[in-house]
Design a protein around this motif. Structure first.
Motif, PDB file in Angstrom:
ATOM      1  N   PHE A 269       0.826  -1.209   0.000  1.00 49.13           N
ATOM      2  CA  PHE A 269       0.000   0.000   0.000  1.00 49.13           C
ATOM      3  C   PHE A 269       0.862   1.261   0.000  1.00 49.13           C
ATOM      4  CE2 PHE A 269      -4.519  -0.751   1.850  1.00 49.13           C
ATOM      5  CZ  PHE A 269      -4.745  -1.761   0.924  1.00 49.13           C
ATOM      6  N   GLY A 270       1.869   1.273   0.848  1.00 43.08           N
ATOM      7  CA  GLY A 270       2.620   2.506   1.051  1.00 43.08           C
ATOM      8  C   GLY A 270       1.794   3.491   1.870  1.00 43.08           C
ATOM      9  N   GLN A 271       2.238   4.732   1.899  1.00 46.22           N
ATOM     10  CA  GLN A 271       1.533   5.772   2.645  1.00 46.22           C
ATOM     11  C   GLN A 271       0.422   6.339   1.772  1.00 46.22           C
ATOM     12  OE1 GLN A 271       2.170   6.582   5.946  1.00 46.22           O
ATOM     13  NE2 GLN A 271       3.449   4.755   5.770  1.00 46.22           N
ATOM     14  N   VAL A 272      -0.762   5.741   1.903  1.00 48.67           N
ATOM     15  CA  VAL A 272      -1.899   6.162   1.098  1.00 48.67           C
ATOM     16  C   VAL A 272      -3.103   6.338   2.008  1.00 48.67           C
ATOM     17  CG1 VAL A 272      -2.712   3.817   0.575  1.00 48.67           C
ATOM     18  CG2 VAL A 272      -3.221   5.667  -1.023  1.00 48.67           C
ATOM     19  N   ASN A 273      -3.961   7.254   1.654  1.00 49.12           N
ATOM     20  CA  ASN A 273      -5.199   7.467   2.395  1.00 49.12           C
ATOM     21  C   ASN A 273      -6.201   6.407   1.962  1.00 49.12           C
ATOM     22  OD1 ASN A 273      -7.604   8.309   3.531  1.00 49.12           O
ATOM     23  ND2 ASN A 273      -7.452  10.419   2.799  1.00 49.12           N
ATOM     24  N   GLY A 274      -6.346   5.365   2.758  1.00 48.04           N
ATOM     25  CA  GLY A 274      -7.221   4.265   2.380  1.00 48.04           C
ATOM     26  C   GLY A 274      -8.670   4.658   2.273  1.00 48.04           C
ATOM     27  N   LEU A 281      -2.473  12.607   1.786  1.00 46.89           N
ATOM     28  CA  LEU A 281      -2.460  12.442   3.228  1.00 46.89           C
ATOM     29  C   LEU A 281      -2.367  13.808   3.891  1.00 46.89           C
ATOM     30  CD1 LEU A 281       0.074   9.492   3.623  1.00 46.89           C
ATOM     31  CD2 LEU A 281      -2.375   9.405   4.129  1.00 46.89           C
ATOM     32  N   CYS A 282      -2.793  13.860   5.149  1.00 44.59           N
ATOM     33  CA  CYS A 282      -2.656  15.098   5.904  1.00 44.59           C
ATOM     34  C   CYS A 282      -1.226  15.219   6.405  1.00 44.59           C
ATOM     35  CB  CYS A 282      -3.620  15.106   7.093  1.00 44.59           C
ATOM     36  SG  CYS A 282      -3.426  16.541   8.165  1.00 44.59           S
ATOM     37  N   VAL A 283      -0.505  16.217   5.891  1.00 44.21           N
ATOM     38  CA  VAL A 283       0.843  16.527   6.362  1.00 44.21           C
ATOM     39  C   VAL A 283       0.853  18.018   6.672  1.00 44.21           C
ATOM     40  CG1 VAL A 283       3.307  16.397   5.894  1.00 44.21           C
ATOM     41  CG2 VAL A 283       1.755  14.744   4.828  1.00 44.21           C
ATOM     42  N   THR A 289      -1.641  26.092   6.451  1.00 47.33           N
ATOM     43  CA  THR A 289      -2.295  26.654   5.276  1.00 47.33           C
ATOM     44  C   THR A 289      -2.038  25.832   4.024  1.00 47.33           C
ATOM     45  OG1 THR A 289      -0.408  28.087   4.805  1.00 47.33           O
ATOM     46  CG2 THR A 289      -2.158  28.997   6.183  1.00 47.33           C
ATOM     47  N   LYS A 290      -1.043  24.956   4.072  1.00 48.36           N
ATOM     48  CA  LYS A 290      -0.726  24.128   2.915  1.00 48.36           C
ATOM     49  C   LYS A 290      -0.482  22.696   3.375  1.00 48.36           C
ATOM     50  CE  LYS A 290       1.788  27.967   0.712  1.00 48.36           C
ATOM     51  NZ  LYS A 290       1.114  28.155  -0.545  1.00 48.36           N
ATOM     52  N   PHE A 291      -0.460  21.766   2.433  1.00 46.07           N
ATOM     53  CA  PHE A 291      -0.147  20.396   2.778  1.00 46.07           C
ATOM     54  C   PHE A 291       0.601  19.757   1.606  1.00 46.07           C
ATOM     55  CE2 PHE A 291      -4.370  20.623   1.002  1.00 46.07           C
ATOM     56  CZ  PHE A 291      -4.381  19.631   0.053  1.00 46.07           C
ATOM     57  N   MET A 292       1.226  18.633   1.893  1.00 37.87           N
ATOM     58  CA  MET A 292       2.069  17.978   0.902  1.00 37.87           C
ATOM     59  C   MET A 292       1.274  17.026   0.032  1.00 37.87           C
ATOM     60  SD  MET A 292       5.062  19.230   1.495  1.00 37.87           S
ATOM     61  CE  MET A 292       6.118  18.115   0.577  1.00 37.87           C
ATOM     62  N   HIS A 293       1.551  17.026  -1.243  1.00 40.54           N
ATOM     63  CA  HIS A 293       0.975  16.062  -2.167  1.00 40.54           C
ATOM     64  C   HIS A 293       2.042  15.744  -3.208  1.00 40.54           C
ATOM     65  CE1 HIS A 293      -2.359  14.842  -5.239  1.00 40.54           C
ATOM     66  NE2 HIS A 293      -1.716  13.816  -4.740  1.00 40.54           N
ATOM     67  N   GLU A 300      -5.454  22.938  -2.954  1.00 45.45           N
ATOM     68  CA  GLU A 300      -6.747  22.693  -3.575  1.00 45.45           C
ATOM     69  C   GLU A 300      -7.688  21.865  -2.706  1.00 45.45           C
ATOM     70  OE1 GLU A 300      -5.886  20.914  -7.291  1.00 45.45           O
ATOM     71  OE2 GLU A 300      -5.073  22.742  -8.165  1.00 45.45           O
ATOM     72  N   GLU A 301      -7.186  20.869  -2.016  1.00 49.51           N
ATOM     73  CA  GLU A 301      -8.028  19.961  -1.249  1.00 49.51           C
ATOM     74  C   GLU A 301      -7.373  19.738   0.100  1.00 49.51           C
ATOM     75  OE1 GLU A 301      -8.685  15.224  -1.102  1.00 49.51           O
ATOM     76  OE2 GLU A 301      -8.563  16.123  -3.095  1.00 49.51           O
ATOM     77  N   ASP A 302      -8.136  19.884   1.153  1.00 47.23           N
ATOM     78  CA  ASP A 302      -7.563  19.861   2.493  1.00 47.23           C
ATOM     79  C   ASP A 302      -7.914  18.565   3.216  1.00 47.23           C
ATOM     80  OD1 ASP A 302      -6.656  20.320   5.034  1.00 47.23           O
ATOM     81  OD2 ASP A 302      -7.362  22.379   5.119  1.00 47.23           O
ATOM     82  N   PRO A 303      -6.955  17.677   3.438  1.00 45.40           N
ATOM     83  CA  PRO A 303      -7.226  16.416   4.116  1.00 45.40           C
ATOM     84  C   PRO A 303      -7.059  16.481   5.635  1.00 45.40           C
ATOM     85  CG  PRO A 303      -4.989  16.390   3.323  1.00 45.40           C
ATOM     86  CD  PRO A 303      -5.552  17.747   2.961  1.00 45.40           C
ATOM     87  N   CYS A 304      -6.856  17.665   6.173  1.00 50.46           N
ATOM     88  CA  CYS A 304      -6.534  17.811   7.600  1.00 50.46           C
ATOM     89  C   CYS A 304      -7.696  18.340   8.428  1.00 50.46           C
ATOM     90  CB  CYS A 304      -5.331  18.738   7.765  1.00 50.46           C
ATOM     91  SG  CYS A 304      -3.846  18.200   6.894  1.00 50.46           S
TER      92      CYS A 304
END
Length: 454
Positions: A269-274, A281-283, A289-293, A300-304
């Motif tokens: 799987f690795g580090q994936v949002n299942g 993922l939320c980083v 204000t920003k996150f890693m992708h 654009e999209e906030d997973p946090c």
């Protein structure tokens, strides 16, 4: 729950008094900190569901933004990562509620696709130990399970409707996701038998809707593995190894099965949002204000978002505004309670909800099941596999439904049940596809098939 106790509850809810008006006003939310001005009423507070143990469930009612007296009542329940997650933290704050929380937890902003445009929404933190719901008996957190949860959710509704008599006899629906795949139909069954026993439909249950819900232990597990393989998340070797060594029926797997699952889900799987496999993922960064992708900072999209809820609902001014009982809560507010999941009484957790679905379909309830198609935890393949074993007659064959000028998903209508997918949505369907989720709700409440064109 004894029949004598139900009779007492029936007498309680059947009687109206000035105390209900007083209790409602005590629960009224004047305004939440950082909240934009709104034209609808809000209430929140506690309903005691077990006097001897001191168990109380916390609710938040957001009435409809238009014609609330003419709109149905919809109860929303969450499960997410198994039993123990907050309907306020997830459902109200990320998905279907009227507000969203900003990144610093300092203020709220409006959700353009809130479900309270279509119904009065009642969010319930259940079972006790979730969110603001509490017990004065700490051992209650270690012996909770499906049976007690369903019973106490019914007790909550009966007592709550005594406090809010304007909702007695109102068209009533239940909706939820994830482990609410148990909570929702189990509560519906309790209500159905309660109404049947006392021949008095004070809780006027019309139907329920479940999204990406736990349905059948065997088919959910088998369907998940199939999804992983078909979406290139695991190798052919792992897929075949899992099918060979895992029965998907026993609670205890063989060593070979455990290793095959470990290798697939951890190594491959690795580090994936299942819960949404194409989402980042939320980083969080220091300024949130920003996150890693993919190593790139994006906005654009906030997973946090769930972390913002933990900031906001731990604010003392927010808890005061929501009438949270600070003296009785032995732990701070968290979006999920891991103790409940760890000690959940899986012995009284139904292996399969399919028999319950059959009973409630026969009772004539409106039942919809939907799946966000990017969820790998309780994926669309699992739900379709479960539904196929109901052996239902097809009324309307599989077709694409539309949201605006785009395909919103696909649907098939059976005798007694409607199934729909939501394209581009994960485990929490309204998070990534709020407009499509709202169309789903409107069609469900209207008892109409999903739109065939734009």
């Amino acid at each position: 729950m004894t029949s004598s106790y139900l009779i007492v509850l029936l007498l309680v809810i059947s009687s109206t008094s000035t105390s209900s008006t007083r209790e409602q006003e005590e629960d009224r939310i004047k305004e939440l900190p950082g909240q934009p001005k709104v034209g609808f009423s809000q209430f929140s507070g506690y309903v005691t569901v077990n006097e001897s143990h001191g168990r109380s469930l916390f609710y938040w009612l957001t009435e409809s933004s238009s014609s609330p007296k003419n709109k149905p009542l919809l109860l929303w329940l969450n499960g997410v990562v198994g039993p123990g997650c907050s309907s306020i933290g997830y459902g109200a704050s990320e998905e279907i509620g009227p507000f969203r929380i900003n990144k610093t937890g300092s203020s709220l902003y409006l959700n353009s696709f809130s479900w309270n445009t279509e119904a009065n929404i009642l969010f319930l933190e259940s079972p006790v130990g979730v969110g603001f719901s509490y017990t004065n008996t700490s051992s209650d957190l270690k012996d909770s399970g499906d049976d007690r949860t369903a019973q106490e959710n019914l007790i909550f509704l009966i007592k709550w409707m005594s406090r809010f008599p304007q909702y007695q006899y109102r068209d009533f629906y239940i909706a939820g996701e994830s482990y609410a795949g148990h909570y929702v139909p189990q509560l519906a069954k309790k209500i159905y038998h309660y109404n049947k026993t006392f021949n008095k439909s004070i809780i006027n249950l019309k139907g329920f809707m479940v999204g990406n819900g736990d349905t059948d232990r065997h088919y959910d597990r088998l369907g998940a593995v199939t999804y992983w393989w078909s979406h290139a998340m695991i190798s052919d070797r792992s897929y075949n190894s899992i099918l060979k060594h895992c029965s998907f029926t026993e609670n205890t797997n063989s060593n070979e099965c455990d290793y095959a699952l470990y290798y697939a889900t951890v190594v491959e799987f690795g580090q994936v949002n299942g819960y949404s496999i194409y989402s980042p993922l939320c980083v969080p960064k220091t300024n949130q204000t920003k996150f890693m992708h993919g190593g790139i900072l994006v906005e654009e999209e906030d997973p946090c978002t769930e972390s913002y809820a933990e900031i906001y609902y731990n604010r003392p001014d927010v808890q005061r505004a929501m009438h949270a009982n600070l003296t009785s809560i032995p732990y701070k507010w968290t979006v999920c309670n891991e103790i409940l999941f760890k000690y959940w009484d899986w012995g009284n957790s139904d292996h399969s909800m399919l028999p319950t679905y059959k009973e409630l379909m026969a009772a004539g309830l409106r039942i919809w099941v939907f799946s966000g198609d990017t969820d790998s935890v309780v994926p669309v393949t699992a739900t379709r596999l479960s539904i196929s074993h109901l052996n239902l007659t097809v009324k309307t064959r599989w077709y694409p439904w539309y949201s605006g000028n785009q395909v919103g998903g696909w649907t098939e209508v059976y005798e007694g049940l409607t199934f729909a997918t939501v394209r581009g949505a994960g485990h929490e369907v309204p998070v990534l596809q709020p407009e499509r989720a709202l169309i789903l709700l409107r069609s469900f409440l209207a008892g109409k098939e999903l739109p065939r064109s734009y």
